[in-house]
Scaffold this active site. Structure first.
Site, short mmCIF file in Angstrom:
data_model
loop_
_atom_site.label_atom_id
_atom_site.label_comp_id
_atom_site.label_asym_id
_atom_site.label_seq_id
_atom_site.Cartn_x
_atom_site.Cartn_y
_atom_site.Cartn_z
N TRP A 1 -24.20 7.84 40.73
CA TRP A 1 -23.86 6.43 40.90
C TRP A 1 -25.01 5.60 41.41
CZ3 TRP A 1 -20.26 4.97 37.94
CH2 TRP A 1 -19.21 5.84 37.61
N ASP B 1 -22.37 1.39 48.24
CA ASP B 1 -21.27 1.66 47.31
C ASP B 1 -20.34 2.67 47.98
OD1 ASP B 1 -19.56 2.44 45.31
OD2 ASP B 1 -21.14 2.89 43.83
N LYS C 1 -10.03 5.03 43.95
CA LYS C 1 -10.17 6.34 44.59
C LYS C 1 -9.37 6.38 45.89
CE LYS C 1 -13.69 6.62 41.57
NZ LYS C 1 -14.96 5.98 41.31
#
Ligand SMILES: *Cc1c(COP(=O)(O)O)cnc(C)c1O
Length: 361
Positions: free
Chosen positions: A102, A172, A196
């Protein structure tokens, strides 16, 4: 009906009580004679839901008044492009730490807008560790420093916010938000797709220090401007109302369960069980992430062969343990243990791992 234990990395398992409440309210909500998905986002009824979700999220995470909270569409990936557009001058330097997949995505989205400086990368070591802070090559003139708090695919997690001096730290937090107490004041921006740990896919939370909203940034349409979204309480256009409502229910559930302190305790307990099963398997199950940065949320591991990996996933599914296949980038197995995964889920996984090893080890 049997609900299995769902180890999906995202969209991920939600609390059953939240799904039941949403089911009950689907046709007719709050005495308004219509579903919440059928009413205006500008109605007093919906505005109250939106405001309560923000207030509850502020309580849950401990978000101070110095920071605005935005509820946006487009997912975390869209924020990875909007962040440089809003916070950096065209072509300005921006620092990125890469600790997995990511972090690389964040760079890909930012490259058209900024001069990306990779301060350090764990890639040569297979993303099994976080490069030591002392080795990061920070720029003197960076618009911000970007990190990935928890790398969902590689299973590498920061245990604390790194010190980057006076430069705003952007993190993030898509796969670890609200999983343990954090000090929000140490971050310029925290962003997270909800799917999530916060609720359903389709809504993204951006927690941004208000002074950063005053940055000139780059030429951009109003709809890409965080300042405009903040000024209109994230209702610049029609927000994802259903997702916002479900996020609100999920946050209420987390508060009722005891808040982030309680989830930190549960998440430590669940992940410790699974790591102990891996480490105690005599090498049958392997996770090579440095123990100090092992993720509590996503645990990737491999068996002695790809064949056994595949058999494990298939047999686990038959035993009511869903979505354990690892991401295609790394293969193997991945167990995601977000807030809504009960302890019993981790215990069932560990029992299955022991049984599988006995039959195949
Ligand atoms: C899932 C995830 C993303 C991508 O989120 P989208 O909502 O699909 O854009 C980004 N970063 C991290 C850490 C993630 O876990």
């Amino acid at each position: 009906m049997t609900r299995a234990f769902n180890f999906s990395a995202g969209p991920a398992t939600l609390p059953e009580s939240v799904l039941r409440q949403a089911q009950e309210e689907m046709l007719e909500w709050n005495g308004v004679g219509a579903s919440i998905v059928e009413i205006s986002h500008r109605s007093a009824d919906f505005v109250a839901v939106a405001a309560k979700a923000e207030a509850d999220l502020r309580t849950l995470i401990g978000i101070p008044d110095t920071h605005a909270v935005l509820f946006l569409g487009g997912g975390a990936t869209t924020q990875q492009a909007l962040l440089p557009l809003n916070l950096a001058a065209p072509g300005q330097r921006a620092d990125y730490l890469v600790t997995g997949h990511w972090g690389k995505t964040a760079i890909k989205q930012a490259r058209p807008y900024v001069d990306v400086n990779v301060v350090a990368s764990g890639e040569s070591g297979g993303f099994r560790d976080i490069p030591e802070r002392a080795q990061w090559q920070l720029s003197t003139d960076a618009a911000y420093v970007h990190i990935t708090a928890n790398e969902t695919i590689h299973g590498v997690e920061f245990r604390d916010a790194p010190d980057v001096g006076g430069v705003p730290l952007i993190a993030d937090f898509s796969s670890s938000i609200a999983s343990e107490p954090i000090d929000v004041s140490r971050y310029g921006v925290i962003y997270a797709g909800a799917q999530k740990n916060l609720g359903p896919v389709g809504i993204t939370v951006v927690i941004i220090r208000r002074d950063l909203l005053e940055r000139a940034g780059q030429p951009r349409a109003d709809i890409f401007d965080y300042r405009s979204h903040a000024a209109r309480d994230s209702m610049l256009n029609t927000p994802p109302t259903w997702n916002w409502y479900l996020l609100g229910l999920t946050v209420q559930w987390m508060l009722a369960q005891g808040g982030v302190e309680e989830f930190a305790r549960r998440n430590a307990q669940k992940s410790a069980l699974v790591y102990a099963a891996i480490d105690g398997s005599g090498g049958f199950y392997r996770n090579e992430v440095a123990s100090a940065v092992r993720s509590r949320m996503n645990i990737p591991f491999v068996l002695p062969s790809a064949e056994l990996d595949a058999r494990f996933v298939a047999e686990a599914k038959a035993a009511g343990l869903l979505a354990l296949k690892g991401h295609k980038a790394v293969g193997g197995i991945r167990a995601s243990l977000y807030n809504a995964m009960p302890l019993e889920g981790a215990q069932a996984l560990v029992a299955f791992m022991g049984d599988f090893q006995q039959r195949n080890g």
